[in-house]
Design a protein around this motif. Structure first.
Motif, mmCIF file in Angstrom:
data_model
loop_
_atom_site.group_PDB
_atom_site.id
_atom_site.type_symbol
_atom_site.label_atom_id
_atom_site.label_comp_id
_atom_site.label_asym_id
_atom_site.label_seq_id
_atom_site.Cartn_x
_atom_site.Cartn_y
_atom_site.Cartn_z
ATOM 1 N N GLN A 281 129.129 33.694 -61.302
ATOM 2 C CA GLN A 281 129.343 33.146 -62.641
ATOM 3 C C GLN A 281 130.732 32.513 -62.779
ATOM 4 O OE1 GLN A 281 126.993 33.016 -65.454
ATOM 5 N NE2 GLN A 281 125.787 33.176 -63.582
ATOM 6 N N SER A 282 131.106 31.767 -61.763
ATOM 7 C CA SER A 282 132.362 31.029 -61.762
ATOM 8 C C SER A 282 132.190 29.799 -60.886
ATOM 9 C CB SER A 282 133.506 31.893 -61.213
ATOM 10 O OG SER A 282 134.607 31.090 -60.834
ATOM 11 N N PRO A 283 132.282 28.590 -61.439
ATOM 12 C CA PRO A 283 132.114 27.387 -60.608
ATOM 13 C C PRO A 283 133.117 27.299 -59.465
ATOM 14 C CG PRO A 283 131.999 26.831 -62.939
ATOM 15 C CD PRO A 283 132.458 28.254 -62.863
ATOM 16 N N PHE A 331 134.412 28.597 -66.132
ATOM 17 C CA PHE A 331 134.120 29.850 -66.828
ATOM 18 C C PHE A 331 134.185 30.936 -65.778
ATOM 19 C CE2 PHE A 331 130.242 27.437 -65.972
ATOM 20 C CZ PHE A 331 129.519 28.282 -65.150
ATOM 21 N N GLY A 332 134.384 32.174 -66.215
ATOM 22 C CA GLY A 332 134.637 33.237 -65.254
ATOM 23 C C GLY A 332 136.012 33.086 -64.636
ATOM 24 N N HIS A 416 124.272 31.194 -70.993
ATOM 25 C CA HIS A 416 123.329 32.261 -71.332
ATOM 26 C C HIS A 416 122.958 33.035 -70.076
ATOM 27 C CE1 HIS A 416 120.468 29.166 -69.941
ATOM 28 N NE2 HIS A 416 121.041 28.351 -70.810
ATOM 29 N N GLY A 417 123.917 33.142 -69.163
ATOM 30 C CA GLY A 417 123.671 33.789 -67.883
ATOM 31 C C GLY A 417 124.167 35.219 -67.835
ATOM 32 N N PRO A 418 124.010 35.869 -66.683
ATOM 33 C CA PRO A 418 124.472 37.253 -66.515
ATOM 34 C C PRO A 418 125.990 37.339 -66.508
ATOM 35 C CG PRO A 418 123.718 36.358 -64.426
ATOM 36 C CD PRO A 418 123.362 35.339 -65.472
ATOM 37 N N LEU A 419 126.489 38.566 -66.613
ATOM 38 C CA LEU A 419 127.935 38.781 -66.619
ATOM 39 C C LEU A 419 128.562 38.367 -65.306
ATOM 40 C CD1 LEU A 419 130.521 40.012 -67.910
ATOM 41 C CD2 LEU A 419 129.814 42.209 -66.942
ATOM 42 N N GLY A 428 133.268 38.066 -63.371
ATOM 43 C CA GLY A 428 132.648 37.601 -64.598
ATOM 44 C C GLY A 428 133.491 37.905 -65.822
ATOM 45 N N HIS A 429 133.254 37.154 -66.883
ATOM 46 C CA HIS A 429 133.899 37.382 -68.176
ATOM 47 C C HIS A 429 132.827 37.725 -69.211
ATOM 48 C CE1 HIS A 429 137.767 34.848 -67.222
ATOM 49 N NE2 HIS A 429 137.550 35.802 -66.347
ATOM 50 N N ALA A 430 133.219 38.427 -70.263
ATOM 51 C CA ALA A 430 132.277 38.838 -71.313
ATOM 52 C C ALA A 430 132.043 37.674 -72.268
ATOM 53 C CB ALA A 430 132.824 40.055 -72.059
ATOM 54 N N ASP A 431 131.398 36.631 -71.763
ATOM 55 C CA ASP A 431 131.300 35.358 -72.486
ATOM 56 C C ASP A 431 129.868 34.934 -72.764
ATOM 57 O OD1 ASP A 431 130.543 34.860 -69.904
ATOM 58 O OD2 ASP A 431 131.959 33.235 -69.546
#
Length: 637
Positions: A281-283, A331-332, A416-419, A428-431
């Motif tokens: 969850q991080s590009p 993100f992340g 709208h993905g997983p943590l 991951g971030h709580a986003d």
């Protein structure tokens, strides 16, 4: 602090992992006195790994040669900058003093050196020494391939002298397995890659002593990497780096490589999802993973080997994912990790995607970067057409829309993905259900970024908290519960509910992060309505007081008039946000997290930026927020 970290870490482990950790501890204990010292790792004649590298450098464009020359001159003048910090400039006559490899440029202090067993150094918890990332960064030796390429381009003797000085210094200051340089497998792998590429380029111009030093470092690295693998909850990008290091070291040392190759191919399919999104969850971490894999594919091609079509297709899917994302979208976590680099890069993920297209000669989005990476892998065969409209990446949980709103080019992402990945979701971030918006290529509503890792403290927590992101929070609580700088004890589960195609598209998703504590599900719908974007937030279960946040890009201002917040640049409104009735607060900065808005444009740098927060009651009927771009002023005649 340490006891709590160990307890939380154990809670995230399954029985099999606990057994693995017990075995790992035993190996660490034995290794304290086993095969220490260079005499146990004699140099061997190194085989070329990237056999076509010289030919590729010969075809370098003038722009590539200039970029490499500029980076090399920085290195030769004693300059090094990374992670938002510039190291004290070193004298060109003494470029690589022994204490450089344990010096922290932020605190000015030093980490333990060759007198200390590497696993006795506690780098995970705050010790007053600073963030270990800075020490590790220069120890990756990523300046050396740049110096080697510069040496290939001309007759200047300085690059070879600098390479030999760096190798001799690092070898002397970091005997196996002492000091921080051996503490993490990913660092061992990255350093080995730098030395392999450097050796392939200029081995014939090095002294015998330097070649032997490189051989000893690589032999020790080949012994150390498989001894302490990242497994179970730690098997993320670190495992990919270690396997890449093992594979390339195998080629250089003439050893068996099939096992590492098979495992790396398998990890490709795990850590890059079928739709191309990164599992972490991080590009940027996905790009880091992809670059390791691509580098091994390039080496395999030189030796008549292949990682298989499935792995190649997965990298291609990643490239397409990045091509859909807005420029420099993030993100992340992002710690600016690179495998081959000249230094600062404007858009790392786009550069890796461009290289993925260039490797088989496909068309793609051509990166503007003239870096070392494009020399190794090539550049796309041609510019591919741009992506427009709505695209939902269901595996990774990202929707992207590109289109025109009020005469502006809008780019919107909806998460709208997983943590994150595996049991600890480390990066991951709580986003969940957050969004970001760019207008005419300018960031307007943004992800806050990363800031720091081990030395980040409460600010590390803020930048990955729900309150810092463009989503809804209840009672200032996070959707997922942090239990360490890289661990989560409770993870929200997000899911896609519905996607309505264009022209009046909409995406609806929800997460259960507040179900256990507050008895509600958060559901968000993002949709186009004419020349605006409508964001509808619902709390399914009961009515709750909530906060809806929009983090504004740095440099932009906000003016509130009634229920409308106008985001402005140079006195002109870019975006008007119309809220329902409630309380609107705007603030930037602050001494403690949560007082106002902050963004981290890069690792180690944070700047104040306006944070818009609406507070009011939210229930099943929902509250609607309107994002209305304000039309651009036409250019004059």
């Amino acid at each position: 602090m340490k006891l709590r970290w160990y307890i939380n870490r154990l809670r995230s482990m399954e029985p099999a992992e606990i057994l693995h950790r017990v075995g790992e501890l035993r190996r660490k204990t034995v290794s304290r006195h086993w095969k220490n010292g260079w005499r146990h790792h004699p140099a061997r004649k190194l085989l070329p790994v990237f056999t076509d590298l010289g030919e590729r450098l010969a075809n370098a464009s003038p722009e590539q040669r200039q970029a490499i020359g500029n980076a090399a001159e920085d290195a030769l003048s004693g300059k090094f900058a990374a992670l938002g910090v510039t190291w004290p400039r070193r004298d060109a006559r003494s470029l690589y003093p022994d204490d450089l490899w344990r010096f922290d440029p932020v605190t000015g202090g030093t980490w333990p050196g060759p007198e200390t067993y590497t696993f006795d150094i506690d780098y995970r918890h705050r010790s007053g020494r600073g963030d270990i990332k800075y020490v590790w960064e220069i120890g990756r030796l990523q300046q050396l391939p740049v110096l080697a390429a510069h040496a290939v381009f001309g007759d200047d003797p300085r690059p070879i002298g600098a390479i030999e000085a760096a190798v001799e210094s690092w070898h002397r200051a970091n005997p196996p397995f002492r000091g921080v340089g051996w503490a993490s497998g990913i660092e061992v792998a990255l350093r080995a890659i730098s030395l392999i590429v450097t050796h392939d380029l200029v081995s014939e111009r090095m002294s015998v002593a330097c070649r032997n030093r490189i051989g000893e470092i690589l032999a020790a690295s080949a012994y150390w990497l498989p001894r302490f693998p990242s497994r179970f909850s730690s098997a993320n990008n670190h495992l990919v780096a270690e396997l890449a290091g093992e594979y390339l070291l195998g080629l250089a040392l003439g050893r068996e490589t099939r096992h590492a190759a098979d495992r790396l191919a398998a990890e490709t399919l795990k850590q890059i999802l079928p739709d191309g999104c990164g599992a972490e969850q991080s590009p940027t971490y996905a790009a880091f993973t992809a670059e390791f894999i691509l580098l091994c594919m390039a080496a395999a091609r030189c030796h008549g080997q292949s990682f298989g079509k499935a792995a190649e297709d997965r990298l291609s899917a990643f490239a397409e994912f990045i091509e859909w994302l807005p420029e420099r979208a993030g993100f992340g976590d992002d710690d600016e990790g690179r495998v081959m680099t000249l230094g600062d890069e404007a858009d790392y993920a786009a550069s890796v995607a461009s290289s993925i297209r260039g490797f088989p000669g496909q068309p793609g989005r051509v990166s503007e970067s003239h870096d070392f990476r494009s020399l190794i892998f090539g550049r796309p065969a041609g510019e591919a057409g741009g992506h427009h409209g709505l695209r939902t990446f269901r595996d990774g949980g990202i929707s992207v829309w590109r289109g025109d709103l009020a005469g502006r080019c809008a780019e919107l992402t909806f998460d709208h993905g997983p943590l994150g990945y595996l049991s600890i979701a480390a990066h991951g971030h709580a986003d969940a259900l957050s969004l970001a918006l760019r207008l005419d290529g300018k960031p307007v509503l943004v992800d806050p970024g990363t800031w720091l890792y081990g030395s980040g403290g409460v600010w590390r927590n803020w930048f990955r908290s729900t309150r810092a992101h463009n989503t809804l929070n209840i009672a200032s609580e996070d959707q997922s519960t942090m239990s360490g700088a890289f661990n989560w004890s409770h993870k929200a589960t997000a899911g896609l509910i519905e996607v309505v195609p264009e022209p009046d598209w909409s995406v609806t998703a929800e997460h259960d992060g507040y179900l256990r504590r507050f008895g509600v599900m958060h559901r968000r719908t993002v949709r186009r309505a004419g020349e605006a974007i409508l964001v509808t937030d619902r709390l399914i279960g009961q009515v709750r007081e909530a906060e809806i946040v929009f983090q504004v890009a740095s440099g932009l201002t906000v003016e509130v008039a009634g229920t409308v917040a106008n985001i402005m640049e140079d006195g002109r409104t870019l975006l008007a946000i119309r809220f329902p009735h409630g309380v609107i607060a705007v603030r930037s900065g602050g001494e403690t997290p949560g007082e106002g808005g902050w963004v981290a444009p890069r690792f180690g740098v944070k700047v104040p930026a306006r944070r818009i927060a609406w507070r009011g009651e939210v229930g099943e009927e929902g509250v609607e927020t309107v994002l209305q771009p304000v039309g651009a002023i036409p250019a004059g005649p």
